[in-house]
Design an enzyme around this catalytic site. Sequence first.
Site, mmCIF file in Angstrom:
data_model
loop_
_atom_site.group_PDB
_atom_site.id
_atom_site.type_symbol
_atom_site.label_atom_id
_atom_site.label_comp_id
_atom_site.label_asym_id
_atom_site.label_seq_id
_atom_site.Cartn_x
_atom_site.Cartn_y
_atom_site.Cartn_z
ATOM 1 N N SER A 140 0.851 -1.191 0.000
ATOM 2 C CA SER A 140 0.000 0.000 0.000
ATOM 3 C C SER A 140 0.883 1.236 0.000
ATOM 4 O O SER A 140 2.032 1.192 0.454
ATOM 5 C CB SER A 140 -0.892 0.004 1.254
ATOM 6 N N TYR A 153 -2.624 -1.120 10.306
ATOM 7 C CA TYR A 153 -2.587 -1.464 8.889
ATOM 8 C C TYR A 153 -1.272 -0.978 8.277
ATOM 9 O O TYR A 153 -0.579 -1.724 7.573
ATOM 10 C CB TYR A 153 -3.777 -0.827 8.173
#
Length: 264
Positions: A140, A153
């Site tokens: 990401s 995350y």
Amino acid sequence: MDFSNKVIWITGASSGIGKTLAIELSNLNAKIILSSRKKEALELVKNECKHPSEVKVLPLDLENYTNFSNTVDKAISCFNKVDILVNNGGISQRSFAKDTSIDVDKRLLDINYLGTIALTKAILPHFIKNKQGQFVVTTSIVGKIGTPLRSSYAASKHALHGFFDSLRAEHYQDNIPVTLVCPGFVQTNVSKNALTGDGSPQQKMDVATQNGIHPKKFAKLMAKAIFKKKEEVYIAGLKEKSGVYAKRFYPKLLSYMIRKLSVT
């Protein structure tokens, strides 16, 4: 691009990026192994592929990562080999660190990090033996830049970069490249499924996610990065990409900008 005779195993393949990537790679003549927890959804993805007869379904739960050797054996038996493992499975988060249960932190790391590296280690001997193979990892932009509501995350995605950068160096001589794919906002259900502080799903679409890159466009760009064996690629909007370079050259400015971000 042509992936003829390439066997590509994709985790998190029942929806979102994994689903559209599977369809795109099937269009490019790859043999596909689809994995996620949802067998029925995987069967639907298989039927959407151009060559369903060259697609196998192999259910897999990344959270139960203590013994993936049997799963790897099953994957290899599908087409007698695996050429590329796409570590795409994972889950996101939408909660402040102060409001997030440690059990949620652990679950994010179990799925996004430990499950991914456990599967990677399980198939690594197959790649070493064949003196070829490729690891592709969906990380990401948040794996490069920590932002509000995504502390755990971001931690799990940062960890993937550390592990796979090391792995790339260790197995360069074995002809095993690593491709780290860093998405920005993509129009998937990732924000709906994201965990809140108590572990329940958010169950709503973020505005930024809704306005993100279309999954089909993303899949084409990801397939291109895989084919070219890129080491790291950012598939994102201009704002997200700019953040990566601002982090490198103007870290204080980026910190200021991140503090001004909307947290909804």
